[in-house]
Design a protein around this motif. Structure first.
Motif, PDB file in Angstrom:
ATOM      1  N   GLU A  47       8.467   2.179   5.639  1.00 36.00           N
ATOM      2  CA  GLU A  47       7.458   2.279   4.581  1.00 36.00           C
ATOM      3  C   GLU A  47       6.417   1.178   4.722  1.00 36.00           C
ATOM      4  OE1 GLU A  47       7.381   4.341   1.579  1.00 36.00           O
ATOM      5  OE2 GLU A  47       8.820   5.596   2.642  1.00 36.00           O
TER       6      GLU A  47
ATOM      7  N   LYS B 180      -0.763  -6.315   3.571  1.00 37.45           N
ATOM      8  CA  LYS B 180      -0.005  -5.167   4.089  1.00 37.45           C
ATOM      9  C   LYS B 180       1.425  -5.615   4.352  1.00 37.45           C
ATOM     10  CE  LYS B 180       0.318  -2.255   8.165  1.00 37.45           C
ATOM     11  NZ  LYS B 180      -0.174  -2.078   9.516  1.00 37.45           N
ATOM     12  N   ASP B 181       2.360  -4.894   3.775  1.00 38.79           N
ATOM     13  CA  ASP B 181       3.781  -5.167   3.990  1.00 38.79           C
ATOM     14  C   ASP B 181       4.439  -3.921   4.546  1.00 38.79           C
ATOM     15  OD1 ASP B 181       3.871  -7.808   2.956  1.00 38.79           O
ATOM     16  OD2 ASP B 181       3.879  -7.011   0.921  1.00 38.79           O
ATOM     17  N   GLU B 182       5.171  -4.077   5.649  1.00 40.89           N
ATOM     18  CA  GLU B 182       5.958  -2.975   6.214  1.00 40.89           C
ATOM     19  C   GLU B 182       7.428  -3.330   6.084  1.00 40.89           C
ATOM     20  OE1 GLU B 182       5.025  -1.439  10.104  1.00 40.89           O
ATOM     21  OE2 GLU B 182       2.918  -1.953   9.849  1.00 40.89           O
TER      22      GLU B 182
ATOM     23  N   VAL C 119      -2.736  -0.098  -5.096  1.00 40.20           N
ATOM     24  CA  VAL C 119      -1.580  -0.254  -4.216  1.00 40.20           C
ATOM     25  C   VAL C 119      -1.316   1.105  -3.590  1.00 40.20           C
ATOM     26  CG1 VAL C 119       0.882  -0.722  -4.069  1.00 40.20           C
ATOM     27  CG2 VAL C 119      -0.519  -2.058  -5.615  1.00 40.20           C
ATOM     28  N   TYR C 120      -1.255   1.133  -2.266  1.00 38.13           N
ATOM     29  CA  TYR C 120      -0.878   2.345  -1.548  1.00 38.13           C
ATOM     30  C   TYR C 120       0.554   2.152  -1.065  1.00 38.13           C
ATOM     31  CZ  TYR C 120      -0.259   5.695   2.206  1.00 38.13           C
ATOM     32  OH  TYR C 120       0.247   6.688   3.005  1.00 38.13           O
ATOM     33  N   SER C 121       1.395   3.149  -1.282  1.00 42.07           N
ATOM     34  CA  SER C 121       2.773   3.140  -0.793  1.00 42.07           C
ATOM     35  C   SER C 121       3.015   4.438  -0.043  1.00 42.07           C
ATOM     36  CB  SER C 121       3.771   3.064  -1.951  1.00 42.07           C
ATOM     37  OG  SER C 121       3.543   1.920  -2.724  1.00 42.07           O
TER      38      SER C 121
ATOM     39  N   GLY D  73       1.733   9.930   0.450  1.00 42.96           N
ATOM     40  CA  GLY D  73       1.810   8.561  -0.058  1.00 42.96           C
ATOM     41  C   GLY D  73       1.346   8.521  -1.497  1.00 42.96           C
ATOM     42  N   ASP D  74       1.483   7.385  -2.124  1.00 41.94           N
ATOM     43  CA  ASP D  74       1.061   7.197  -3.513  1.00 41.94           C
ATOM     44  C   ASP D  74       0.010   6.109  -3.597  1.00 41.94           C
ATOM     45  OD1 ASP D  74       2.939   9.003  -4.695  1.00 41.94           O
ATOM     46  OD2 ASP D  74       4.506   7.509  -4.371  1.00 41.94           O
TER      47      ASP D  74
ATOM     48  N   HIS E 275       3.398  -0.870   2.188  1.00 41.98           N
ATOM     49  CA  HIS E 275       2.749  -1.096   0.896  1.00 41.98           C
ATOM     50  C   HIS E 275       1.506  -1.929   1.184  1.00 41.98           C
ATOM     51  CE1 HIS E 275       6.170  -0.330  -2.129  1.00 41.98           C
ATOM     52  NE2 HIS E 275       6.413   0.322  -1.010  1.00 41.98           N
TER      53      HIS E 275
ATOM     54  N   GLU F  45      -1.806   3.799  -6.625  1.00 45.85           N
ATOM     55  CA  GLU F  45      -1.713   3.423  -8.028  1.00 45.85           C
ATOM     56  C   GLU F  45      -2.708   2.305  -8.306  1.00 45.85           C
ATOM     57  OE1 GLU F  45       1.644   1.206 -10.725  1.00 45.85           O
ATOM     58  OE2 GLU F  45       2.317   2.568  -9.151  1.00 45.85           O
TER      59      GLU F  45
ATOM     60  N   PHE G 291      -2.176  -3.588  -0.554  1.00 48.21           N
ATOM     61  CA  PHE G 291      -3.069  -3.879  -1.675  1.00 48.21           C
ATOM     62  C   PHE G 291      -4.497  -3.706  -1.177  1.00 48.21           C
ATOM     63  CE2 PHE G 291       0.773  -6.078  -2.863  1.00 48.21           C
ATOM     64  CZ  PHE G 291       0.876  -5.753  -4.205  1.00 48.21           C
TER      65      PHE G 291
END
Length: 161
Positions: A46, A31-33, A6-8, A70-71, A48, A73, A50
């Protein structure tokens, strides 16, 4: 070996993340904005995402994420779901190459097992052909692919943006 991540982070220069994922042989599943605000004040936008990606390019992707503040995980999930997610890659690659509508028989014939991506090796004795219809339905549900019926034949292609 493939990782599910997951990239945030912010949307600024996010296209660099997408380009890196493509370059290393990965795929963006979802992809969610969204906007973050307090009361009537807008604070930030932001994203997020997958991602499924091979280990080989993971360091490069992490570096880009760090540069963009960004992060990334890794998601730990059970093997059954992991197999379902990672098995999208060979089908996705074939649909991208086809650049047109194809039926499930074409895909079944075109998938080589053991596959070039090494997915079969990662999951003991699991064939890339296994659950092909389920994989295609999952891709349509995630809006990666689209499906149509033409002359009683179900066909698939990568969803156009």
């Amino acid at each position: 070996m493939y990782k599910i991540l997951v990239y945030s982070g912010g949307v600024y220069r996010f296209d660099e993340v997408l380009e890196c994922v493509e370059d290393i042989g990965g795929i963006v599943l979802k992809k969610d904005e969204f906007n973050i605000s307090r009361g009537s004040y807008f604070i930030s936008q932001e994203v997020h995402v997958f991602i499924v990606t091979p280990d080989e390019g993971l360091d490069e992707l992490k570096q880009i994420a760090t540069d963009l503040k960004g992060d990334i995980e890794e998601i730990n999930i059970d093997d059954e779901i992991r197999i379902s997610v990672v098995s999208i890659l060979p089908v996705y690659n074939l649909l991208c190459k086809a650049k047109n509508w194809v039926d499930i028989n074409y895909l079944a014939d075109a998938i080589e097992c053991p596959c070039i991506n090494g997915i079969c090796k990662e999951f003991n004795d699991i064939s890339c052909h296994e659950n092909l219809e389920k994989t295609l339905d999952d891709m349509c549900r995630m809006e990666i692919a689209e499906k149509r019926t033409l002359s009683n034949v179900i066909e698939y292609r990568i969803k156009e943006e």
